[in-house]
Design an enzyme around this catalytic site. Sequence first.
Site, short mmCIF file in Angstrom:
data_model
loop_
_atom_site.label_atom_id
_atom_site.label_comp_id
_atom_site.label_asym_id
_atom_site.label_seq_id
_atom_site.Cartn_x
_atom_site.Cartn_y
_atom_site.Cartn_z
N LEU A 8 -18.68 -26.99 6.84
CA LEU A 8 -17.96 -25.72 6.81
C LEU A 8 -16.47 -26.03 6.74
O LEU A 8 -15.96 -26.78 7.58
CB LEU A 8 -18.29 -24.87 8.03
CG LEU A 8 -17.66 -23.47 8.07
CD1 LEU A 8 -18.60 -22.47 8.75
CD2 LEU A 8 -16.29 -23.45 8.78
N ILE A 9 -15.79 -25.46 5.76
CA ILE A 9 -14.37 -25.76 5.52
C ILE A 9 -13.58 -24.46 5.59
O ILE A 9 -13.90 -23.49 4.91
CB ILE A 9 -14.18 -26.40 4.13
CG1 ILE A 9 -15.05 -27.65 3.98
CG2 ILE A 9 -12.71 -26.74 3.90
CD1 ILE A 9 -15.11 -28.17 2.55
N GLY A 11 -9.95 -22.41 4.95
CA GLY A 11 -8.85 -22.50 3.99
C GLY A 11 -9.26 -23.19 2.71
O GLY A 11 -8.51 -24.01 2.16
N SER A 13 -9.76 -21.95 -0.30
CA SER A 13 -9.46 -21.26 -1.55
C SER A 13 -8.65 -22.09 -2.53
O SER A 13 -8.75 -21.89 -3.74
CB SER A 13 -8.71 -19.94 -1.26
OG SER A 13 -7.47 -20.21 -0.63
N SER A 14 -7.86 -23.03 -2.04
CA SER A 14 -7.01 -23.83 -2.92
C SER A 14 -6.60 -25.12 -2.22
O SER A 14 -6.94 -25.35 -1.07
CB SER A 14 -5.75 -23.04 -3.31
OG SER A 14 -4.96 -22.76 -2.16
N GLY A 15 -5.86 -25.97 -2.94
CA GLY A 15 -5.28 -27.16 -2.36
C GLY A 15 -6.28 -28.11 -1.75
O GLY A 15 -7.33 -28.41 -2.33
N ILE A 16 -5.96 -28.60 -0.56
CA ILE A 16 -6.79 -29.59 0.12
C ILE A 16 -8.18 -29.03 0.41
O ILE A 16 -9.18 -29.73 0.24
CB ILE A 16 -6.10 -30.05 1.42
CG1 ILE A 16 -4.83 -30.85 1.10
CG2 ILE A 16 -7.06 -30.88 2.27
CD1 ILE A 16 -3.96 -31.14 2.31
N SER A 135 -1.05 -33.13 10.19
CA SER A 135 0.02 -33.47 9.27
C SER A 135 0.79 -34.66 9.83
O SER A 135 0.80 -34.89 11.05
CB SER A 135 0.97 -32.28 9.11
OG SER A 135 2.13 -32.64 8.38
N TYR A 148 6.58 -25.44 12.60
CA TYR A 148 5.40 -26.02 11.94
C TYR A 148 5.02 -27.31 12.66
O TYR A 148 3.84 -27.52 12.98
CB TYR A 148 5.72 -26.29 10.48
CG TYR A 148 4.59 -26.97 9.73
CD1 TYR A 148 3.47 -26.26 9.33
CD2 TYR A 148 4.65 -28.33 9.41
CE1 TYR A 148 2.42 -26.87 8.64
CE2 TYR A 148 3.61 -28.95 8.73
CZ TYR A 148 2.51 -28.22 8.34
OH TYR A 148 1.48 -28.84 7.67
#
Length: 272
Positions: A8-9, A11, A13-16, A135, A148
């Site tokens: 299960l992931i 975010g 929709s895009s990118g990583i 990050s 952030y």
Amino acid sequence: MSTGKTVLITGASSGIGRATAELFASKGWNVAATMRTPETNDLGSVSDRIALFRLDVTDQGSVDAAVRDALARFGAIDVVVNNAGYGLIGPFEAQTDAQIRKQFECNLFGVFNVTRAVLPHMRARQQGRIVNVGSAAGRMTLPLYSMYSATKWALEGFSEGLWLELRQHNIKVKIIEPGMIRTDFFDRSREIAKKPGLTGYDTFVDGVMPNIKAWEEAGAEPEMVARSIWRASTGFWPRLRYQPNARLAVWPRGWVPGHLYVRLIRRLFNAW
């Protein structure tokens, strides 16, 4: 019901997140790809192993429903990748309380919400993995990234503590600490804080932003991070941290004296 393993992931929709979903599907896994607006995304057409689910990490009800629906569809969740997040940048003084709380709600409390939802299932099975996408900014701090970085530093502490307490249930925790990655972060997943009438930081911001943007454009592709997430999700080595495209950025933090490290960051990003 599928008999294969399931990830299960958040975010996705895009990118990583999207690159990770595509990689796992190509490896034969079932993928519960979650996002806030699945009806506008074409990820589900990439593979019949990918199913889209609506999930807003800041809404526990939404999280619980997505986890329940994914379990009904696939029967089990073997790995959770907490990837959803965005970046609030700009001078701290320009950031409102609402902006700061929103940043923590998404990047940190969102991870709490998803983790809380899947732990009973994983404990009952006595197996599972939780992969938190942090990050390099969780091990170091860039100018204009104070909030952030604060969320990512907190995610480090949470992940390490969870790593210790879940071992008894055969649930492994991993942290991914990417360096600069070429995604839509600067265009889609970023909020720049500005305060009307506050001009005292303008020169500083004008000097720093082009350098940060240049570093981002020279970054690695999101597929590099996806491969690290795959290794963290499937490898047997008892490793906590993975640093795709970040080792040279993070390594000096532990070895260079503090005052010299600060000067290095200031010089790299024109933060004078």
